[in-house]
Write a protein that holds these residues in place. Structure first.
Motif, mmCIF file in Angstrom:
data_model
loop_
_atom_site.group_PDB
_atom_site.id
_atom_site.type_symbol
_atom_site.label_atom_id
_atom_site.label_comp_id
_atom_site.label_asym_id
_atom_site.label_seq_id
_atom_site.Cartn_x
_atom_site.Cartn_y
_atom_site.Cartn_z
ATOM 1 N N PRO A 38 24.491 -11.102 59.048
ATOM 2 C CA PRO A 38 24.219 -12.696 58.690
ATOM 3 C C PRO A 38 24.054 -12.570 56.699
ATOM 4 O O PRO A 38 23.073 -11.909 56.445
ATOM 5 N N PRO A 39 24.345 -13.355 56.176
ATOM 6 C CA PRO A 39 23.922 -13.817 55.236
ATOM 7 C C PRO A 39 22.808 -14.297 55.073
ATOM 8 O O PRO A 39 22.512 -14.898 55.868
ATOM 9 N N PRO A 40 22.098 -14.041 53.613
ATOM 10 C CA PRO A 40 20.609 -14.571 54.015
ATOM 11 C C PRO A 40 20.620 -16.228 53.808
ATOM 12 O O PRO A 40 21.255 -16.668 53.108
ATOM 13 N N PRO A 41 19.631 -16.871 54.547
ATOM 14 C CA PRO A 41 19.536 -18.269 54.949
ATOM 15 C C PRO A 41 19.216 -18.463 53.625
ATOM 16 O O PRO A 41 18.873 -18.340 52.343
ATOM 17 N N PRO A 42 20.012 -19.947 52.660
ATOM 18 C CA PRO A 42 19.622 -20.421 51.699
ATOM 19 C C PRO A 42 18.504 -20.702 51.486
ATOM 20 O O PRO A 42 17.620 -21.068 52.413
ATOM 21 N N PRO A 43 17.436 -20.749 49.658
ATOM 22 C CA PRO A 43 16.236 -20.974 49.769
ATOM 23 C C PRO A 43 16.170 -22.622 49.468
ATOM 24 O O PRO A 43 17.035 -23.365 50.013
ATOM 25 N N ARG A 44 14.419 -22.292 50.660
ATOM 26 C CA ARG A 44 14.470 -24.142 50.699
ATOM 27 C C ARG A 44 13.869 -24.667 49.091
ATOM 28 O O ARG A 44 13.993 -24.160 48.513
ATOM 29 N N ASP A 45 14.745 -25.683 49.240
ATOM 30 C CA ASP A 45 14.082 -26.754 48.284
ATOM 31 C C ASP A 45 12.547 -27.673 48.670
ATOM 32 O O ASP A 45 12.245 -28.538 47.459
ATOM 33 N N HIS A 46 12.618 -27.708 49.737
ATOM 34 C CA HIS A 46 11.384 -28.812 49.953
ATOM 35 C C HIS A 46 11.228 -30.119 49.527
ATOM 36 O O HIS A 46 10.448 -31.118 48.762
ATOM 37 N N LEU A 47 12.349 -30.808 49.759
ATOM 38 C CA LEU A 47 12.739 -31.930 48.867
ATOM 39 C C LEU A 47 12.207 -32.743 49.991
ATOM 40 O O LEU A 47 11.593 -34.168 49.653
ATOM 41 N N ALA A 48 11.892 -33.196 51.420
ATOM 42 C CA ALA A 48 11.587 -33.723 51.837
ATOM 43 C C ALA A 48 10.199 -33.606 51.002
ATOM 44 O O ALA A 48 8.939 -34.971 51.519
ATOM 45 N N TRP A 49 9.256 -33.033 51.728
ATOM 46 C CA TRP A 49 7.684 -32.695 50.853
ATOM 47 C C TRP A 49 8.056 -33.847 49.622
ATOM 48 O O TRP A 49 6.145 -34.326 49.877
ATOM 49 N N SER A 50 8.024 -33.402 48.976
ATOM 50 C CA SER A 50 8.051 -33.116 47.725
ATOM 51 C C SER A 50 8.249 -35.004 47.026
ATOM 52 O O SER A 50 7.412 -35.510 46.512
ATOM 53 N N LEU A 51 9.241 -35.499 48.503
ATOM 54 C CA LEU A 51 8.547 -36.994 48.479
ATOM 55 C C LEU A 51 8.041 -37.604 49.364
ATOM 56 O O LEU A 51 7.483 -39.078 48.203
ATOM 57 N N CYS A 52 7.869 -36.945 50.283
ATOM 58 C CA CYS A 52 6.184 -37.526 50.344
ATOM 59 C C CYS A 52 5.145 -37.439 49.676
ATOM 60 O O CYS A 52 4.644 -38.666 49.735
ATOM 61 N N THR A 53 4.953 -36.206 49.233
ATOM 62 C CA THR A 53 4.075 -36.351 47.728
ATOM 63 C C THR A 53 3.826 -37.171 46.923
ATOM 64 O O THR A 53 3.238 -38.102 46.059
ATOM 65 N N THR A 54 5.276 -37.565 46.464
ATOM 66 C CA THR A 54 5.203 -38.531 45.459
ATOM 67 C C THR A 54 5.243 -40.322 45.641
ATOM 68 O O THR A 54 4.434 -40.932 45.457
ATOM 69 N N LEU A 55 5.698 -40.202 47.023
ATOM 70 C CA LEU A 55 5.082 -41.873 47.545
ATOM 71 C C LEU A 55 3.439 -41.829 47.950
ATOM 72 O O LEU A 55 2.799 -43.055 47.776
ATOM 73 N N TYR A 56 3.457 -40.425 48.173
ATOM 74 C CA TYR A 56 1.677 -41.253 48.996
ATOM 75 C C TYR A 56 0.840 -40.107 47.804
ATOM 76 O O TYR A 56 -0.967 -40.580 48.389
ATOM 77 N N ALA A 57 1.333 -39.273 47.087
ATOM 78 C CA ALA A 57 -0.062 -38.326 47.087
ATOM 79 C C ALA A 57 0.556 -38.557 45.567
ATOM 80 O O ALA A 57 0.098 -37.423 44.992
ATOM 81 N N ASN A 58 0.472 -39.142 44.320
ATOM 82 C CA ASN A 58 1.368 -38.909 43.635
ATOM 83 C C ASN A 58 -0.109 -38.587 42.371
ATOM 84 O O ASN A 58 -0.093 -39.532 41.340
ATOM 85 N N ILE A 59 -0.575 -37.937 42.558
ATOM 86 C CA ILE A 59 -2.103 -37.721 41.632
ATOM 87 C C ILE A 59 -1.694 -36.493 40.647
ATOM 88 O O ILE A 59 -0.816 -35.642 40.608
ATOM 89 N N CYS A 60 -1.364 -37.255 39.311
ATOM 90 C CA CYS A 60 -1.557 -36.742 37.768
ATOM 91 C C CYS A 60 0.571 -36.295 37.836
ATOM 92 O O CYS A 60 0.361 -35.375 37.893
ATOM 93 N N CYS A 61 1.118 -37.377 38.519
ATOM 94 C CA CYS A 61 2.159 -37.212 38.761
ATOM 95 C C CYS A 61 2.289 -35.644 39.266
ATOM 96 O O CYS A 61 3.631 -35.196 39.075
ATOM 97 N N LEU A 62 2.215 -35.279 40.120
ATOM 98 C CA LEU A 62 1.983 -33.705 40.278
ATOM 99 C C LEU A 62 3.644 -33.721 41.552
ATOM 100 O O LEU A 62 4.537 -33.612 41.319
ATOM 101 N N GLY A 63 3.719 -35.369 42.416
ATOM 102 C CA GLY A 63 4.751 -35.050 43.378
ATOM 103 C C GLY A 63 6.037 -35.965 42.358
ATOM 104 O O GLY A 63 6.517 -35.351 42.658
#
Length: 136
Positions: A38-63
């Motif tokens: 089977p083809p390898p699964p597509p790589p994860r982009d961590h979009l939901a995690w990044s969105l939560c980090t941006t909204l709730y924990a955007n320290i030094c604009c890292l989120g």
């Protein structure tokens, strides 16, 4: 009437008769079918995690930076460039981890400062209150 040269049923494929003295026991019973992996699964982009980090924990604009890399990773994935998507996705993951660790550290620091400094703040507030309004 008219004679038919073809039988009515579907035409049977030609079968070779078994050799004399050989029955079905001597023939292999398993059939090997090669299946592509089977083809390898597509790589994860961590979009939901990044969105939560941006909204709730955007320290030094890292989120926000993690969100930018997640969107870049998703774009690469849509275009079929899995190595680019993997690179951007892992960068987003490490930015999210860094932001998370910094936030945990700051929460612990804040709790420690409140625990050690709260009593002092209350005492200062009480002294100012008494000096302004006199004893109550």
């Amino acid at each position: 009437g008219m004679e038919r040269s073809r039988p009515l049923g579907p035409a049977l494929p030609p079968y070779e008769p078994l050799a004399e003295g050989l029955d079905m026991e001597g023939l292999p019973r398993s059939t090997v079918v090669s299946v592509e992996p089977p083809p390898p699964p597509p790589p994860r982009d961590h979009l939901a995690w990044s969105l939560c980090t941006t909204l709730y924990a955007n320290i030094c604009c890292l989120g926000f930076m993690a969100l930018v890399f997640s969107v870049k990773s998703r774009d690469r994935k849509v275009l079929g460039d899995y190595s680019g998507a993997l690179s951007y996705g892992s960068t987003a993951k490490y930015l999210n981890i860094t932001a998370l660790l910094l936030n945990i550290f700051l929460v612990i620091l804040l709790i420690a400062l409140i625990a050690s400094g709260t009593i002092v703040m209350v005492n200062i507030f009480n002294q100012e209150h008494q000096s302004l309004f006199g004893p109550t």
